[in-house]
Enzyme design. Structure first.
Site, PDB file in Angstrom:
ATOM      1  N   TYR A 133       0.962  -0.993  -0.049  1.00 21.37           N
ATOM      2  CA  TYR A 133       0.663  -0.197   0.141  1.00 21.37           C
ATOM      3  C   TYR A 133       0.984   1.400   0.157  1.00 21.37           C
ATOM      4  O   TYR A 133       1.974   1.135   0.398  1.00 21.37           O
ATOM      5  CB  TYR A 133      -0.576  -0.409   1.489  1.00 21.37           C
ATOM      6  CG  TYR A 133      -1.640  -0.759   1.242  1.00 21.37           C
ATOM      7  CD1 TYR A 133      -1.273  -2.072   1.378  1.00 21.37           C
ATOM      8  CD2 TYR A 133      -2.899  -1.048   1.340  1.00 21.37           C
ATOM      9  CE1 TYR A 133      -2.141  -3.099   2.386  1.00 21.37           C
ATOM     10  CE2 TYR A 133      -4.381  -1.768   1.129  1.00 21.37           C
ATOM     11  CZ  TYR A 133      -3.553  -3.278   1.771  1.00 21.37           C
ATOM     12  OH  TYR A 133      -4.680  -3.766   1.906  1.00 21.37           O
ATOM     13  N   HIS A 174      -6.178   1.622  -1.958  1.00 21.17           N
ATOM     14  CA  HIS A 174      -6.064  -0.173  -1.750  1.00 21.17           C
ATOM     15  C   HIS A 174      -4.781  -0.155  -2.492  1.00 21.17           C
ATOM     16  O   HIS A 174      -3.632   0.075  -2.205  1.00 21.17           O
ATOM     17  CB  HIS A 174      -6.815   0.263  -3.327  1.00 21.17           C
ATOM     18  CG  HIS A 174      -8.186   0.297  -2.916  1.00 21.17           C
ATOM     19  ND1 HIS A 174      -8.788  -0.823  -2.249  1.00 21.17           N
ATOM     20  CD2 HIS A 174      -9.542   0.924  -3.414  1.00 21.17           C
ATOM     21  CE1 HIS A 174     -10.403  -0.376  -2.917  1.00 21.17           C
ATOM     22  NE2 HIS A 174     -10.703   0.541  -2.946  1.00 21.17           N
ATOM     23  N   LYS A 218      -4.164  -5.109 -10.091  1.00 17.72           N
ATOM     24  CA  LYS A 218      -3.154  -4.795  -9.061  1.00 17.72           C
ATOM     25  C   LYS A 218      -1.903  -4.951  -9.617  1.00 17.72           C
ATOM     26  O   LYS A 218      -2.079  -6.480 -10.338  1.00 17.72           O
ATOM     27  CB  LYS A 218      -2.573  -5.569  -7.386  1.00 17.72           C
ATOM     28  CG  LYS A 218      -4.154  -5.079  -6.411  1.00 17.72           C
ATOM     29  CD  LYS A 218      -3.922  -5.743  -5.414  1.00 17.72           C
ATOM     30  CE  LYS A 218      -5.239  -5.304  -4.672  1.00 17.72           C
ATOM     31  NZ  LYS A 218      -6.172  -4.428  -4.270  1.00 17.72           N
TER      32      LYS A 218
END
Lengths: 482, 307
Positions: free
Chosen positions: B239, B247, B278
């Site tokens: 993070y 997020h 991601k």
């Protein structure tokens, strides 16, 4: 110290601000009347209650030698909820001490407790898993009633597993107790249908039955026969039944030879004594069994066919030809000619089959002239055969790292939940972590077999985060027209 | 009443003073091991640990509302790498497990405990009586306002009733509130003593945990916050700031430099990363055995379309 009293329903919650670090934890204040007191006994790894249990007794805890007891994880959960205060050496244990003292073993580690607590907080009823309480497939086939004898087992089994157990009277001959249970089951079965069990099958049942037939007391006492097997001790009336054995065996009946006395081809004069491990410990070696009196009870008469059956036999025989009646064979003068005749006959039959395909060492898998259904054809050409999850699972040995820990019952059954007859659990839980290996097919088979017909859920603990996975047995659908 | 207000002012000043002293003394955070799992129990430790960038996970029941799973309470479970980093920085120490000591009953402590209970009982009785009196006063003044009778009679009547209440009031023992401690009292709560009691880091070090630790330390040095990522098929979630506010940007998968990764694994993790939006980072540490000076090599996987 500044105390702020907030009147809650049953508890007073006080927030204490620090003054020098002496009292810097969040305390829960609970009115003393609601708090159940208990004592931690490290040698047995259980918590013994000293004041009467509250509402939690309906789903948690067990009775052992007259006292109400809790497993360490149940006690820790109740401590966290503020319902229980556990004392050790006359001082109350804090929750940190509870974690450190109750959760250091491999059977109940911090990860197991996290799963336990998570499910309990959601409302499920969670019990420890007991492998012998799962009815084997044989017992399920026989449809044996399960409710009567599972209650008082838990504490006895636990103590028999621990090396420092103080359990008296049942340590000798654990095999004998296993046999007792089987005997109980068999005898119950017998007592239930005395008429329908014909004498014909008597010698086919395991030799144990012969021993029990010999003893006059068991046959006459019928429903009270259980008392003959009872052990001394265990005065607790409510949850324990006398004569409770240890774990039931996982017998593989395909490997135990049952003599077939009805066959006409092999008639032994006497049967050898069975393996002593299959018999109750007290009985020992039975000696050879004389078969003659049993054979007398067997129906060994010839089958008398009716007239219609005789006719059918004759019709079938009509199409069987005696080779000496065959004209062509009579014409052969020597063996070589006979062989040529046979060769020609075979060739005629196989006219459709080209020799270059059928005469070599590698032949086609299927002759198109032969009629088969599409399903059979697909089976013939399939390389991988489909199988079910539980195939071959009965022969797998147990594993140290993979085991089922808990039984889970749904929250809406809490109102009728009875510890003595919990019924079939909703699921069984196995705890693992992402650091360890992914369960492979061997593990899946082993645990699914151990669990019987209850699905197994895998709780994966990832540093405080819990995810649940389950594997479902799945068959690829086949077309019914095949 | 005067006394609570006095108490408030006294406490506030004491809290400020203690905070300052804590900040000054480079407080050592205590970590207790339960088996192989590092746990933290003290409330002020939890606060200071968050400031260091260590997140951890709360795994115990919340004392106020124990029967729910959305908000959990102490203990805080740490990743082994988090604990090791703090120990290496000198900010944390492992408190040795003392459960095997003291096999006998300690009569002094038992006496202390019972004396404490008695004190608490007296205090609570007094507070309960005060509470009752204020309630009674409130009821009487309300009634008085409604009726508006004569002053002296009502005053006298009020005094009589208060006296009757004081005499007749008894605080039953079963209504007494008893404290259930979360953390253990004892020497380990004192920060200075923790340094003295500290034990060695008990986790065995093997190659995989070394790699993981080096990657963790490097990312932490760059200012990222890391949590565990088992559900995402990786080792850490990265993070850019506190996880409560952002997020995750990356999923970190730690592999050793000379380990070959099969193509299907690469495809699987890349697919997973693109599904959850991601970036996947494959991380390996330099390969040398020394702690400092070696680099961590990062490779990122991102799904790109055919151009």
């Amino acid at each position: 110290m500044y105390l702020q009293l907030n009147k809650h329903v049953n508890s007073l919650v006080l927030l204490c601000f620090t003054a020098g670090g002496v009292t810097d934890s969040l305390y829960v204040f609970v009115p003393r009347g609601n708090l159940v007191k208990a004592v931690w006994i490290p040698s047995d790894m259980i918590v013994e209650l000293q004041s009467p249990a509250g509402k939690f007794w309906q789903t948690m805890g067990f009775s052992a030698h007259g006292k109400q007891c809790l497993h360490p994880e149940e006690a820790l959960y109740l401590m966290e909820c503020g319902n229980l205060q556990v004392f050790y050496q006359d001082l109350p244990l804090s929750i940190q001490e509870g974690y450190e003292r109750f959760l250091y073993s491999k059977t109940m580690s911090v990860q197991h407790y996290q799963v336990f607590g998570h499910l309990k907080r959601l409302g499920y009823v969670v019990n420890r898993f007991d492998p012998s309480s799962v009815p084997s497939q044989y017992e399920r086939q026989l449809n044996l009633p399960q409710s009567r004898d599972r209650s008082g087992r838990l504490p006895k089994r636990k103590r028999s597993h621990s090396p420092t157990s103080r359990h008296t009277g049942t340590q000798e001959g654990p095999t004998s107790k296993r046999m007792e249970e089987e005997k109980d089951c068999n005898r119950e079965e017998e007592d239930k249908n005395p008429d329908s069990l014909p004498d014909l099958s008597a010698p086919d049942i395991d030799e144990i039955q012969t021993a029990s037939h010999v003893d006059p007391t068991t046959s006459t006492e019928g429903g009270q026969g259980r008392s003959w097997w009872s052990k001394e001790g265990s005065p607790d009336p409510d949850s324990e039944l006398p004569g409770q054995p240890q774990s039931s065996p996982r017998w593989d009946f395909s490997s135990i030879p049952f003599p077939d006395l009805g066959s006409r081809s092999w008639l032994p004069s006497s049967l050898t004594s069975p393996d002593p491990c299959l018999l109750p410990g007290a009985v020992g070696s039975v000696g050879a069994c004389d078969v003659a009196p049993w054979l007398q009870r067997l129906n060994l008469r010839e089958v008398r066919m009716s007239r219609r059956e005789c006719e059918r036999e004759r019709d079938r025989d009509r199409y069987r030809r005696d080779i000496n009646q065959d004209r062509e064979v009579r014409r052969c003068r020597n063996w070589a000619e006979y062989q040529e005749l046979q060769g020609r006959r075979i060739q005629r039959n196989r006219r459709d089959r080209p020799t270059h395909l059928w005469e070599g060492p590698v032949t086609p898998l299927h002759d198109p002239a032969q009629v088969t259904s599409t399903g059979e054809l697909l089976d013939k050409i399939s390389v991988i055969k489909s199988t079910r999850l539980l195939e071959g699972a009965s022969s797998l040995k147990g594993s140290e790292e993979w085991r089922i820990c808990f039984n889970i019952y749904q929250p809406d059954t809490v109102a009728e939940f009875k510890k003595s007859a919990p019924g079939k659990p909703y699921s069984r839980m196995c705890v693992c972590s992402f650091d360890g290996p992914v369960p492979d097919l061997w593990t899946l088979k082993l645990l699914a077999f151990q669990s019987g017909d209850v699905p197994v859920t895998y709780a994966v603990v990832d540093h405080g985060d819990i995810s649940f996975y389950s594997f479902k047995d799945f068959q690829i659908p086949t077309d019914t027209s095949f | 009443m005067d006394s609570p207000e006095q108490k408030i002012t006294k406490t506030v000043s004491r809290v400020d003073a203690s905070k300052e002293s804590m900040a000054n003394s480079r407080q050592v955070i205590g970590i207790n091991f339960c088996g192989p799992t590092p746990l933290m129990w003290r409330a002020d430790d939890l606060k200071s640990v968050r400031e260091l960038g260590i997140i951890g996970t709360l795994v115990g029941s919340l004392a106020r509302q124990p029967r729910q799973n959305t908000r959990l309470g102490r203990p805080l479970e740490l990743l082994p790498e988090e604990g090791r980093l703090m120990a290496d920085m000198g900010r944390a120490a492992v408190i040795p497990d003392s459960t095997n000591e003291d096999p006998e009953v300690n009569p002094e402590q038992v006496e202390q405990y019972h004396a404490g209970l008695e004190n608490s009982f007296q205090e609570q009785g007094a507070l309960a009586l005060e509470d009752r009196k204020t309630t009674l006063m409130r009821v009487i003044t309300e009634k008085h306002n409604e009726n508006s009778g004569s002053q002296e009679d009502s005053d006298g009547a009020v005094r009589d009733r208060l006296e009757a209440l004081a005499h007749g009031f008894s605080f039953p023992r079963t209504a007494m509130a008893v404290q259930l401690c979360t953390a253990r009292a004892g020497l380990s709560h004192c920060p200075e003593v923790r340094r003295f009691l500290a034990a060695d880091w008990p986790i065995p070090r093997d190659e995989r945990s070394e790699t993981r630790f080096r990657v963790f330390r490097d990312l932490r040095r760059q200012g990222f916050y890391l949590t565990s990522a088992g559900k995402f098929g990786g080792d850490y979630l990265v993070y850019p700031g506190d996880p409560l506010r952002f997020h995750a940007y990356f999923i970190v998968v730690c592999i050793s430099m000379d380990e070959s990764m099969p193509l299907c694994d690469v495809l699987a993790i890349a697919r997973l990363g693109s599904n959850v939006k991601k970036t996947v980072l494959l991380c390996s540490s330099g390969g040398s055995q020394e702690d400092d000076g070696e680099e961590v090599v990062y490779t990122s996987l991102q799904w790109s379309g055919m151009v």
